[in-house]
Write a protein that holds these residues in place. Sequence first.
Motif, PDB file in Angstrom:
ATOM      1  N   SER A 376      56.253 -22.619 104.221  1.00  0.00           N
ATOM      2  CA  SER A 376      56.321 -21.931 103.057  1.00  0.00           C
ATOM      3  C   SER A 376      55.514 -20.663 102.979  1.00  0.00           C
ATOM      4  O   SER A 376      54.570 -20.685 103.695  1.00  0.00           O
ATOM      5  CB  SER A 376      55.678 -22.892 101.818  1.00  0.00           C
ATOM      6  OG  SER A 376      55.600 -21.904 100.453  1.00  0.00           O
ATOM      7  N   TRP A 419      62.896 -20.925 103.156  1.00  0.00           N
ATOM      8  CA  TRP A 419      62.137 -20.458 101.748  1.00  0.00           C
ATOM      9  C   TRP A 419      62.420 -19.143 101.540  1.00  0.00           C
ATOM     10  O   TRP A 419      62.711 -18.129 102.247  1.00  0.00           O
ATOM     11  CB  TRP A 419      60.654 -20.803 102.148  1.00  0.00           C
ATOM     12  CG  TRP A 419      59.989 -21.814 102.030  1.00  0.00           C
ATOM     13  CD1 TRP A 419      59.940 -22.978 103.078  1.00  0.00           C
ATOM     14  CD2 TRP A 419      59.776 -22.820 100.859  1.00  0.00           C
ATOM     15  NE1 TRP A 419      59.376 -24.222 102.876  1.00  0.00           N
ATOM     16  CE2 TRP A 419      59.175 -24.144 101.607  1.00  0.00           C
ATOM     17  CE3 TRP A 419      59.397 -22.743  99.663  1.00  0.00           C
ATOM     18  CZ2 TRP A 419      58.615 -25.177 100.670  1.00  0.00           C
ATOM     19  CZ3 TRP A 419      58.851 -23.661  98.809  1.00  0.00           C
ATOM     20  CH2 TRP A 419      58.546 -24.876  99.479  1.00  0.00           C
ATOM     21  N   ASN A 424      59.226 -18.893  94.501  1.00  0.00           N
ATOM     22  CA  ASN A 424      58.981 -20.321  95.262  1.00  0.00           C
ATOM     23  C   ASN A 424      60.215 -21.134  95.011  1.00  0.00           C
ATOM     24  O   ASN A 424      60.241 -22.056  94.243  1.00  0.00           O
ATOM     25  CB  ASN A 424      57.677 -20.901  94.130  1.00  0.00           C
ATOM     26  CG  ASN A 424      57.159 -21.897  94.867  1.00  0.00           C
ATOM     27  OD1 ASN A 424      57.240 -22.214  96.080  1.00  0.00           O
ATOM     28  ND2 ASN A 424      56.339 -22.710  94.415  1.00  0.00           N
ATOM     29  N   LEU A 426      63.800 -22.696  97.720  1.00  0.00           N
ATOM     30  CA  LEU A 426      64.203 -22.856  99.003  1.00  0.00           C
ATOM     31  C   LEU A 426      65.749 -23.252  98.912  1.00  0.00           C
ATOM     32  O   LEU A 426      66.216 -23.519  97.895  1.00  0.00           O
ATOM     33  CB  LEU A 426      63.284 -23.713  99.708  1.00  0.00           C
ATOM     34  CG  LEU A 426      63.341 -25.322  99.458  1.00  0.00           C
ATOM     35  CD1 LEU A 426      63.132 -26.135 100.370  1.00  0.00           C
ATOM     36  CD2 LEU A 426      62.516 -25.653  98.129  1.00  0.00           C
ATOM     37  N   TYR A 442      61.088 -25.197  93.657  1.00  0.00           N
ATOM     38  CA  TYR A 442      59.896 -25.849  93.954  1.00  0.00           C
ATOM     39  C   TYR A 442      58.829 -25.679  93.042  1.00  0.00           C
ATOM     40  O   TYR A 442      58.483 -24.683  92.578  1.00  0.00           O
ATOM     41  CB  TYR A 442      59.534 -25.475  95.483  1.00  0.00           C
ATOM     42  CG  TYR A 442      58.373 -26.541  95.902  1.00  0.00           C
ATOM     43  CD1 TYR A 442      58.728 -27.571  96.465  1.00  0.00           C
ATOM     44  CD2 TYR A 442      57.292 -26.208  95.860  1.00  0.00           C
ATOM     45  CE1 TYR A 442      57.591 -28.580  97.005  1.00  0.00           C
ATOM     46  CE2 TYR A 442      55.972 -26.946  96.343  1.00  0.00           C
ATOM     47  CZ  TYR A 442      56.544 -28.292  97.036  1.00  0.00           C
ATOM     48  OH  TYR A 442      55.459 -28.845  97.433  1.00  0.00           O
TER      49      TYR A 442
END
Length: 537
Positions: A376, A419, A424, A426, A442
């Motif tokens: 990430s 990612w 945020n 993916l 996420y």
Amino acid sequence: MDDPTVQRLPSRSAIGPPTPSSSSSELNLAPTLSEEDSARSRYIERLINANHHPPPSRTIYFDRFIPTRTGSNFGLFHLPSPRQSSSSEGREDSSTSLYSTLLRTVLFGPDSGVVSPTTPEKRSDWMNPPSRNIFRYKTDTRQSFHSLFPFGSDDTMPGVNHSPVKAPRKIPRSPYKASSWFVLDAPALQDDFYLNLVDWSANNVLAVGLGNCVYLWNACSSKVTKLCDLGIDDSVCSVGWAQRGTHLAVGTSNGKVQIWDASRCKRVRTMEGHRLRVGALAWSSSLLSSGGRDKSIFQRDIRAQEDFVSKLSGHKSEPQGQFDVFQVCGLKWSYDNRELASGGNDNRLLVWNQNSTQPMLKYCEHTAAVKAIAWSPHVHGLLASGGGTADRCIRFWNTTTNSHLSCMDTGSQVCNLVWSKNVNELVSTHGYSQNQIIVWRYPAMSKLATLTGHTYRVLYLAISPDGQTIVTGAGDETLRFWNVFPSAKSQAICSTLFAPFIAIPTTDKSDSYMNELSMQNTESEIGASFLGRTTIR
């Protein structure tokens, strides 16, 4: 009994006898009213005016309802407002009028045509409104949610969310779309789960391994360049761009790693070490990690003369397995270049630090090969991994605390993970049995979109340098581009990123609508038109 609410007239004795005036008779004037008549007249006037000042104990009922229009917004429809009442009434209701004016200004804006009661000189504009349609749409009357607060949106109010409601983001369900589909033909793109044949550089150049050749496609100019040809005795198993995007590493089936200068189309170096094919590559500044079918990982410093500076051994074969069954198929460095994650078909996910030759973390929860690995860019130490056909799960790990965070069963083989750089989220690509592409949010792991189009396993995945577009490759020998992530506010977007692509309609009878593309063929720039698609050959 007498009604207590009925008032009786006073008696004559209370009023007193009349006293005629001598002066009025001497002047021959009109006779004046007597004191009794004057008192009676005054009493009748008090009764008549009693409605204007009713006592608090009595309720006065009227025969009809007369609405008041002092609170109406006549400026919204460009209608003249009623004239104000007398100045005395304005003075009595000054506080109410000021509050009403302030309220209308807050609700409809300062330009809504509200006239302040203290500025009578502005009333002339109301009496001569412009000749407009009464229901004409006005954009300035549409106020945001924040304008409904009299004291602005900066003031914090408990229990009130000042953020405007965000509309759900729409993700195109077809490959990157300007007017229709855009697909790049890639003949001889291998259908092999353990290879990594597509990578996108920081300079916006896409590298693709096709058979025994490597081709470069410039996303801005659409120029296709043949970088190298390994010959009939060798084939390309992996490609990986350096972080600056100027050098490309190529892993071969003979166990060698070649370094190429993409700007000059020249091979810089060839490094050995692996005994079998090299299927995974990962860069960390000047350090290159390579994983092969011999279960080994070599750390190579391209500034050193040696072919490798260290060897990492952690992926072991089971006692009943053979030597060439288990292999390293996934490698990824963290964004801070401190940790290296590796996955293999021994179903293990290992995490190494920069200086150790033994893994510092071992995760064995997957039940199939681990090729899909992604760090990430938003949370330090957050690692995602995906398992093969027998596993079908995406798992999340915190390498800082050495903890397993969550698991999501996707229902199909997980081939790749990446990612978003801007949000945020993916994206995962899948193989058996659905061959789909899924965009996840996420940490809720809610599906934002499920994209289909490939007819074979989606084995290859890369993301553009601006973080908006992904490219996917499959055994159907096509590369498809998808615009799945939002743009970063601080980044400029290349407006002609995919302009040179070919439009392929989504209907089955698309051959009659396909557009021909002519590209200049030279020794370094190779392109052809094949059934309306740009073909790399």
